[in-house]
Design an enzyme around this catalytic site. Sequence first.
Site, short mmCIF file in Angstrom:
data_model
loop_
_atom_site.label_atom_id
_atom_site.label_comp_id
_atom_site.label_asym_id
_atom_site.label_seq_id
_atom_site.Cartn_x
_atom_site.Cartn_y
_atom_site.Cartn_z
N TRP A 48 26.89 6.17 -46.82
CA TRP A 48 25.43 5.99 -46.75
C TRP A 48 24.96 5.80 -45.32
O TRP A 48 23.96 6.30 -44.90
CB TRP A 48 25.02 4.83 -47.66
CG TRP A 48 23.81 4.09 -47.20
CD1 TRP A 48 23.73 2.77 -46.91
CD2 TRP A 48 22.51 4.61 -46.97
NE1 TRP A 48 22.47 2.46 -46.52
CE2 TRP A 48 21.70 3.58 -46.54
CE3 TRP A 48 21.95 5.88 -47.06
CZ2 TRP A 48 20.37 3.73 -46.22
CZ3 TRP A 48 20.61 6.04 -46.74
CH2 TRP A 48 19.85 4.96 -46.33
N GLY A 49 25.78 5.11 -44.57
CA GLY A 49 25.41 4.92 -43.17
C GLY A 49 25.11 6.23 -42.49
O GLY A 49 24.25 6.33 -41.64
N LYS A 88 7.78 0.27 -16.62
CA LYS A 88 7.66 -0.96 -15.84
C LYS A 88 6.32 -0.93 -15.11
O LYS A 88 6.17 -0.20 -14.14
CB LYS A 88 8.83 -1.08 -14.87
CG LYS A 88 10.16 -1.29 -15.62
CD LYS A 88 11.38 -1.21 -14.75
CE LYS A 88 12.64 -1.50 -15.56
NZ LYS A 88 13.88 -1.25 -14.84
N ALA A 128 18.02 5.07 -12.54
CA ALA A 128 18.27 6.20 -13.43
C ALA A 128 19.51 7.02 -13.10
O ALA A 128 20.31 7.33 -14.00
CB ALA A 128 17.04 7.10 -13.44
N LYS A 163 9.21 -7.04 -10.69
CA LYS A 163 10.30 -6.85 -9.72
C LYS A 163 10.03 -5.68 -8.79
O LYS A 163 10.51 -5.62 -7.66
CB LYS A 163 11.66 -6.75 -10.42
CG LYS A 163 11.85 -5.56 -11.36
CD LYS A 163 12.32 -4.31 -10.69
CE LYS A 163 12.13 -3.09 -11.57
NZ LYS A 163 12.47 -1.84 -10.94
N ARG A 211 13.53 2.90 -5.54
CA ARG A 211 12.58 3.76 -4.82
C ARG A 211 11.48 2.95 -4.14
O ARG A 211 10.97 3.32 -3.09
CB ARG A 211 11.93 4.75 -5.82
CG ARG A 211 12.91 5.69 -6.42
CD ARG A 211 12.34 6.43 -7.60
NE ARG A 211 12.02 5.51 -8.70
CZ ARG A 211 11.58 5.91 -9.90
NH1 ARG A 211 11.43 7.19 -10.14
NH2 ARG A 211 11.32 5.03 -10.84
N ASN A 212 11.12 1.82 -4.77
CA ASN A 212 10.08 0.98 -4.17
C ASN A 212 10.56 0.43 -2.83
O ASN A 212 9.82 0.40 -1.84
CB ASN A 212 9.73 -0.17 -5.14
CG ASN A 212 8.99 0.35 -6.35
OD1 ASN A 212 7.84 0.76 -6.27
ND2 ASN A 212 9.66 0.38 -7.49
N GLN A 238 5.95 2.86 -8.60
CA GLN A 238 5.26 1.96 -9.55
C GLN A 238 4.88 0.62 -8.91
O GLN A 238 3.92 0.00 -9.33
CB GLN A 238 6.15 1.71 -10.77
CG GLN A 238 6.56 2.98 -11.50
CD GLN A 238 5.45 3.58 -12.33
OE1 GLN A 238 5.21 3.21 -13.45
NE2 GLN A 238 4.74 4.53 -11.73
N1 NAI Z 1 13.80 5.92 -12.53
C1 NAI Z 1 14.38 4.77 -12.81
O1 NAI Z 1 15.41 4.41 -12.25
C2 NAI Z 1 13.79 3.89 -13.84
C3 NAI Z 1 12.48 4.00 -14.21
N2 NAI Z 1 11.97 3.15 -15.13
C4 NAI Z 1 10.57 3.20 -15.48
O2 NAI Z 1 10.33 4.35 -16.27
C5 NAI Z 1 9.02 4.83 -16.01
C6 NAI Z 1 9.13 6.30 -15.63
O3 NAI Z 1 9.86 6.41 -14.45
P1 NAI Z 1 10.64 7.72 -14.08
O4 NAI Z 1 11.26 8.34 -15.23
O5 NAI Z 1 11.48 7.35 -12.92
O6 NAI Z 1 9.47 8.71 -13.67
P2 NAI Z 1 9.18 9.25 -12.26
O7 NAI Z 1 8.63 8.21 -11.39
O8 NAI Z 1 10.37 9.95 -11.77
O9 NAI Z 1 8.00 10.28 -12.51
C7 NAI Z 1 8.26 11.56 -12.87
C8 NAI Z 1 8.09 11.71 -14.36
O10 NAI Z 1 6.72 11.72 -14.67
C9 NAI Z 1 6.45 12.81 -15.51
N3 NAI Z 1 5.09 13.24 -15.30
C10 NAI Z 1 4.55 13.77 -14.19
N4 NAI Z 1 3.25 14.06 -14.41
C11 NAI Z 1 2.99 13.71 -15.68
C12 NAI Z 1 1.82 13.74 -16.50
N5 NAI Z 1 0.68 14.19 -16.05
N6 NAI Z 1 1.94 13.28 -17.75
C13 NAI Z 1 3.08 12.80 -18.22
N7 NAI Z 1 4.22 12.73 -17.50
C14 NAI Z 1 4.16 13.17 -16.25
C15 NAI Z 1 7.43 13.85 -15.08
O11 NAI Z 1 7.65 14.79 -16.08
C16 NAI Z 1 8.67 13.03 -14.83
O12 NAI Z 1 9.38 12.82 -16.00
C17 NAI Z 1 8.45 3.95 -14.92
O13 NAI Z 1 7.65 2.95 -15.49
C18 NAI Z 1 9.65 3.33 -14.28
O14 NAI Z 1 9.37 2.09 -13.70
C19 NAI Z 1 12.73 2.27 -15.79
C20 NAI Z 1 14.06 2.15 -15.50
C21 NAI Z 1 14.67 2.91 -14.46
O1 13P Z 2 13.41 0.14 -12.49
C1 13P Z 2 14.30 0.60 -11.83
C2 13P Z 2 15.69 0.15 -11.98
O2 13P Z 2 15.87 -0.69 -13.05
C3 13P Z 2 14.02 1.62 -10.81
O3 13P Z 2 13.41 0.99 -9.78
P1 13P Z 2 12.65 1.84 -8.71
O4 13P Z 2 11.43 2.43 -9.37
O5 13P Z 2 12.31 0.92 -7.58
O6 13P Z 2 13.61 2.93 -8.28
#
Ligand code: NAI
Ligand code: 13P
Length: 597
Positions: free
Chosen positions: A242-243, A355, A389, A440, A504-505, A535
């Site tokens: 079932w799982g 975030k 990421a 953060k 990246r920040n 962000q």
């Molecule tokens: N990149 C990382 O290491 C991490 C990111 N996050 C969080 O995840 C969220 C997304 O970050 P990332 O994936 O790094 O994105 P990103 O900062 O790399 O932005 C690019 C993304 O945005 C999308 N995009 C661009 N224009 C768009 C539009 N008009 N509508 C919808 N999507 C659009 C692109 O397709 C791409 O997937 C943020 O809040 C970030 O803080 C969380 C953990 C890790």
């Molecule tokens: O949220 C993140 C790692 O957990 C990614 O941070 P940055 O957007 O600063 O790369």
Amino acid sequence: MEEMESRYHSMTCQAKSMYQLTCVCGHDANSHSQKQAAPSAQEQGQEGPIGVLTDAEDAGMWNVLQGVWIRKDGEDPATQQVKKAKRKEPIHCTAQRWRGPSGGLWAQLDAAKHSPGWVLIEGLFLRLVVIVVVVEIDVMLHQSRPWPWIWVAGAAAAACDRCLGPVTRKSLQDHLVSPEAVLSSEWLLASTLTVQVSRCAARRCQCSEHSSSEALHVGVFPEGGACIYSLDGDFRKFCEMWGSIGAVSLNFTIEGNTARHPEFEDDLTVWMFDEEVQHKGVKRKLSEVFNETKENVKYLPGITLPSHVKAEPDLQKAVMYADVLIWVLPHQFVARTVQNMGKIKDTCVSVSLIKGGLELEGGKLGLCSDLLRKLLGHEVGVLMGANVANEVAAGEFCEATLGIKDKKHQNTLVKLFDCKTFRVTAVDDIPGVELCGALKNVVALGAGFCDGLEYGGNTKAALIRIGLQEMKTFIRYFYPEVKDSTFLESCGVADLITTCFGGRNRKCAEAFVKAKGTKSWDQIEKELLGGQKLQGTLTAQEIWPVMQKHNLCDKLPMLTTIYQIAFEDRAPWAIVKLPSGMPTSAFHEDDGFFEKK
Ligand SMILES: NC(=O)C1=CN([C@@H]2O[C@H](COP(=O)(O)OP(=O)(O)OC[C@H]3O[C@@H](n4cnc5c(N)ncnc54)[C@H](O)[C@@H]3O)[C@@H](O)[C@H]2O)C=CC1
Ligand SMILES: O=C(CO)COP(=O)(O)O
């Protein structure tokens, strides 16, 4: 809401055994039926006079193990009206039994406890019945895949795994019937179709452990929903299987975990915001290139994802059958994306990895997950942590924190995300987890200023410590219930550290200082992030009016200084000129940070 919960619950592997009707004396329906000689499948349908009331040995209570029971209302069991309903409480039955024309055994409800009616306690052809609402029939029919039995096949394959190894879904589909046949069928006809499915499974399973009589039977209710039967009623084996069907319609699963947990469907659909990219000298759509190469050449170059990850540029198509929506996009695009999503399943649950996206609403600090919850109208959890990421994609060990209230969802989601290289801890503190993730990024700007000024590790460590302290002060101001322990999870101190070193920040803030006022944040973002979005600067702008309105600037000198350096031309070195007299620590042993027993 109850219906929603029931549906979603049925898709969880944790729900494995709960739809099973079991007598409260400790037997399951099967063990009761084994009081008599077990007839063959063919014989079972003929057992007992059809349509004649008989007296069983026992009246008594039955438990509905998977939360859903099948009943007919009224005195007359011959009525065609069959109802499914959610039920947790035991069912009280008289000793009266009625066997329907297709072999289903119905027990009369005890009029002292229920309104008049009958409950199905044994299914067609079999000794025990398990009713599982897996997927709505219209959902199945509109799938691009040929037919819902794919999912059935998934279960059959899992059943055979132990002896034959994986059976491909394709090979099982060859034996299956068309969806139209089921749509036009009566519910009894559906049971005929199940035989074909079980034969198909049986043919592939020839070991002594899985005789053909142990094959699964799966039927489909005309009004939607699937019904799964185990033929000879080995309840334990059935539960294991079932799982694999319970959550098999989870359209969005985390790669890798689908292999480890057969209850999740393999397919992982990523809505890919489409844009043109240069690939091998040719302009092409990002999603096309991804589907060909399994590499996101723009946002995650150099990483090849597994073949079952598919990019879908059409947002509505990408989400319409999803059971779990995982939100990972820059927060500025969230509202627009939700508006364009179209219809999603009522039973959907969301997890946000976003975030940022904080907003003051009537004195309360609103979170991005609040916005999602409001717009989507369903449960939204958050997953945050030290998860840069490209490191996660490379399979390097890390941890994350899942913030979610609902225990049912929590269990499924932990299973969905958690693996050896991505360890997930669940807490029920959504604001704590989410606000740590957002704030953060602002502190990381401070760390970047520090790097731009070429200060050493001690200075950065001090900034991280003060940053954590101010995060806590800010978060607690708006959400006093946030637990101290949340700050010690990956979403707290760990994410702060990784972002301040590798994010990246940090990188953009370093460039900002080195450019000595000649470059705007937009320019730096463009130059350094290749289309990705910063962000921390947005979040700093979001919290600044909030801090001012609530007179928090004095209590949060570092966050204040970071904002002023980033947007008010304050000199970067001010980051180490924080006013004296600040509290030296927000984390004294006696304030609960080290939780007292
Ligand atoms: N990149 C990382 O290491 C991490 C990111 N996050 C969080 O995840 C969220 C997304 O970050 P990332 O994936 O790094 O994105 P990103 O900062 O790399 O932005 C690019 C993304 O945005 C999308 N995009 C661009 N224009 C768009 C539009 N008009 N509508 C919808 N999507 C659009 C692109 O397709 C791409 O997937 C943020 O809040 C970030 O803080 C969380 C953990 C890790
Ligand atoms: O949220 C993140 C790692 O957990 C990614 O941070 P940055 O957007 O600063 O790369």
